[in-house]
Design a protein around this motif. Sequence first.
Motif, PDB file in Angstrom:
ATOM      1  N   GLN A  70       0.831  -1.200   0.000  1.00 37.94           N
ATOM      2  CA  GLN A  70       0.000   0.000   0.000  1.00 37.94           C
ATOM      3  C   GLN A  70       0.871   1.257   0.000  1.00 37.94           C
ATOM      4  N   TRP A  71       1.947   1.217   0.787  1.00 34.43           N
ATOM      5  CA  TRP A  71       2.921   2.321   0.797  1.00 34.43           C
ATOM      6  C   TRP A  71       3.536   2.497  -0.587  1.00 34.43           C
ATOM      7  N   ALA A  72       3.834   1.391  -1.240  1.00 26.37           N
ATOM      8  CA  ALA A  72       4.379   1.456  -2.592  1.00 26.37           C
ATOM      9  C   ALA A  72       3.407   2.153  -3.541  1.00 26.37           C
ATOM     10  N   GLU A  73       2.136   1.799  -3.455  1.00 27.08           N
ATOM     11  CA  GLU A  73       1.142   2.398  -4.336  1.00 27.08           C
ATOM     12  C   GLU A  73       0.955   3.888  -4.050  1.00 27.08           C
ATOM     13  N   GLU A  74       1.015   4.272  -2.787  1.00 29.00           N
ATOM     14  CA  GLU A  74       0.884   5.679  -2.441  1.00 29.00           C
ATOM     15  C   GLU A  74       1.998   6.507  -3.071  1.00 29.00           C
ATOM     16  N   ASN A  75       3.194   5.958  -3.102  1.00 27.23           N
ATOM     17  CA  ASN A  75       4.315   6.671  -3.720  1.00 27.23           C
ATOM     18  C   ASN A  75       4.241   6.631  -5.235  1.00 27.23           C
ATOM     19  N   ALA A  76       3.797   5.506  -5.772  1.00 26.40           N
ATOM     20  CA  ALA A  76       3.677   5.383  -7.228  1.00 26.40           C
ATOM     21  C   ALA A  76       2.674   6.389  -7.784  1.00 26.40           C
ATOM     22  N   ALA A  77       1.678   6.733  -6.989  1.00 27.81           N
ATOM     23  CA  ALA A  77       0.660   7.687  -7.437  1.00 27.81           C
ATOM     24  C   ALA A  77       1.209   9.105  -7.549  1.00 27.81           C
ATOM     25  N   ARG A  78       2.390   9.351  -7.014  1.00 26.10           N
ATOM     26  CA  ARG A  78       2.931  10.707  -6.979  1.00 26.10           C
ATOM     27  C   ARG A  78       4.069  10.948  -7.961  1.00 26.10           C
ATOM     28  N   VAL A  79       4.643   9.893  -8.532  1.00 24.24           N
ATOM     29  CA  VAL A  79       5.739  10.087  -9.476  1.00 24.24           C
ATOM     30  C   VAL A  79       5.190  10.372 -10.868  1.00 24.24           C
ATOM     31  N   GLU A  80       6.078  10.797 -11.765  1.00 29.27           N
ATOM     32  CA  GLU A  80       5.689  11.078 -13.144  1.00 29.27           C
ATOM     33  C   GLU A  80       5.326   9.785 -13.871  1.00 29.27           C
ATOM     34  N   ARG A  81       4.548   9.926 -14.925  1.00 28.92           N
ATOM     35  CA  ARG A  81       4.071   8.761 -15.673  1.00 28.92           C
ATOM     36  C   ARG A  81       5.212   7.900 -16.207  1.00 28.92           C
ATOM     37  N   GLU A  82       6.320   8.546 -16.590  1.00 26.57           N
ATOM     38  CA  GLU A  82       7.433   7.809 -17.203  1.00 26.57           C
ATOM     39  C   GLU A  82       8.319   7.104 -16.183  1.00 26.57           C
ATOM     40  N   CYS A  83       8.111   7.352 -14.916  1.00 29.02           N
ATOM     41  CA  CYS A  83       8.965   6.776 -13.873  1.00 29.02           C
ATOM     42  C   CYS A  83       8.815   5.256 -13.839  1.00 29.02           C
ATOM     43  N   MET A  84       9.946   4.560 -13.796  1.00 32.01           N
ATOM     44  CA  MET A  84       9.942   3.109 -13.689  1.00 32.01           C
ATOM     45  C   MET A  84       9.641   2.706 -12.251  1.00 32.01           C
ATOM     46  N   LEU A  85       8.837   1.654 -12.083  1.00 30.80           N
ATOM     47  CA  LEU A  85       8.397   1.237 -10.757  1.00 30.80           C
ATOM     48  C   LEU A  85       8.968  -0.132 -10.400  1.00 30.80           C
ATOM     49  N   PHE A  86       9.592  -0.213  -9.217  1.00 29.09           N
ATOM     50  CA  PHE A  86      10.209  -1.466  -8.771  1.00 29.09           C
ATOM     51  C   PHE A  86       9.804  -1.791  -7.338  1.00 29.09           C
ATOM     52  N   LEU A  87       9.503  -3.055  -7.117  1.00 28.89           N
ATOM     53  CA  LEU A  87       9.322  -3.608  -5.785  1.00 28.89           C
ATOM     54  C   LEU A  87      10.548  -4.452  -5.476  1.00 28.89           C
ATOM     55  N   GLN A  88      11.163  -4.203  -4.331  1.00 30.94           N
ATOM     56  CA  GLN A  88      12.363  -4.955  -3.972  1.00 30.94           C
ATOM     57  C   GLN A  88      12.190  -5.595  -2.597  1.00 30.94           C
ATOM     58  N   PRO A  89      12.320  -6.914  -2.505  1.00 26.59           N
ATOM     59  CA  PRO A  89      12.174  -7.572  -1.196  1.00 26.59           C
ATOM     60  C   PRO A  89      13.297  -7.176  -0.252  1.00 26.59           C
ATOM     61  N   GLU A  90      12.944  -6.923   0.998  1.00 31.02           N
ATOM     62  CA  GLU A  90      13.968  -6.703   2.014  1.00 31.02           C
ATOM     63  C   GLU A  90      14.748  -8.007   2.162  1.00 31.02           C
ATOM     64  N   TRP A  91      16.058  -7.917   2.130  1.00 30.15           N
ATOM     65  CA  TRP A  91      16.913  -9.087   1.959  1.00 30.15           C
ATOM     66  C   TRP A  91      16.669 -10.178   2.994  1.00 30.15           C
ATOM     67  N   SER A  92      16.491  -9.809   4.238  1.00 28.73           N
ATOM     68  CA  SER A  92      16.388 -10.825   5.288  1.00 28.73           C
ATOM     69  C   SER A  92      15.100 -11.643   5.212  1.00 28.73           C
ATOM     70  N   VAL A  93      14.100 -11.137   4.486  1.00 29.20           N
ATOM     71  CA  VAL A  93      12.830 -11.867   4.356  1.00 29.20           C
ATOM     72  C   VAL A  93      12.504 -12.144   2.888  1.00 29.20           C
ATOM     73  N   SER A  94      13.524 -12.073   2.046  1.00 26.33           N
ATOM     74  CA  SER A  94      13.284 -12.162   0.603  1.00 26.33           C
ATOM     75  C   SER A  94      12.646 -13.484   0.184  1.00 26.33           C
ATOM     76  N   GLU A  95      13.056 -14.590   0.781  1.00 24.43           N
ATOM     77  CA  GLU A  95      12.489 -15.881   0.402  1.00 24.43           C
ATOM     78  C   GLU A  95      11.005 -15.956   0.764  1.00 24.43           C
ATOM     79  N   LYS A  96      10.647 -15.339   1.875  1.00 23.03           N
ATOM     80  CA  LYS A  96       9.260 -15.365   2.338  1.00 23.03           C
ATOM     81  C   LYS A  96       8.368 -14.430   1.533  1.00 23.03           C
TER      82      LYS A  96
END
Length: 211
Positions: free
Chosen positions: A157-183
């Motif tokens: 949800q935090w990711a979406e809130e920020n994505a709504a504020r960037v420019e249309r051309e901005c590339m969007l990435f989700l990155q797992p926090e390393w210590s819980v990446s497998e989960k």
Amino acid sequence: MSELNDYALLEGGRKLPLVEDFYTIQGEGFHAGKPAYFIRLGGCDVGCRWCDAKYTWNPKLYPPTGIEQIVERATSCAARAIVITGGEPLLYPLGPLTSALKARGLKIFLETSGSHPFSGYFDWVCLSPKRQQPPLDEAFWRAHELKVIIEKEEDLQWAEENAARVERECMLFLQPEWSVSEKIMPVLVEYAKAHPKWNISIQTHKYMHIP
């Protein structure tokens, strides 16, 4: 910058608290896999508990270094791309450093939380927003890439809130926090498949065992 306590030591950005600089392969986000010269500055007031560079947080550990030295080392390697990171690099005036690098014909990439005013010139801005100290308004329109660290499913949800504020051309990435990446990775995979505006970023440098 308040942690450094003495602005005069920086000489208007002609000196910076350099933690380390090195030639490597960019491991994350849009430019993953690209050879680049990293300039890592000390000092951060964001304080992510899962940060893998906590050694950078106290700038007093890193005496101000003249940007001439930094630029000479950066231009001595084959890379034509420079990544300025931290810590939080926007704590400092980056105009002199980026001007000197640009004069040598280098591409300059910035990695920032966006929580401090911008200074300097950048060809690419990777914005990685943090809840505890959200980005300033200007960070959103400057961002070429939005990279949100996901520790738990609610972070989407935090990711979406920020994505709504960037420019249309901005590339969007989700990155797992390393210590819980497998989960968390299966959650991110399914989310990206359902919302294909998002890409998955993986910390590939950790698999390559490089800095």
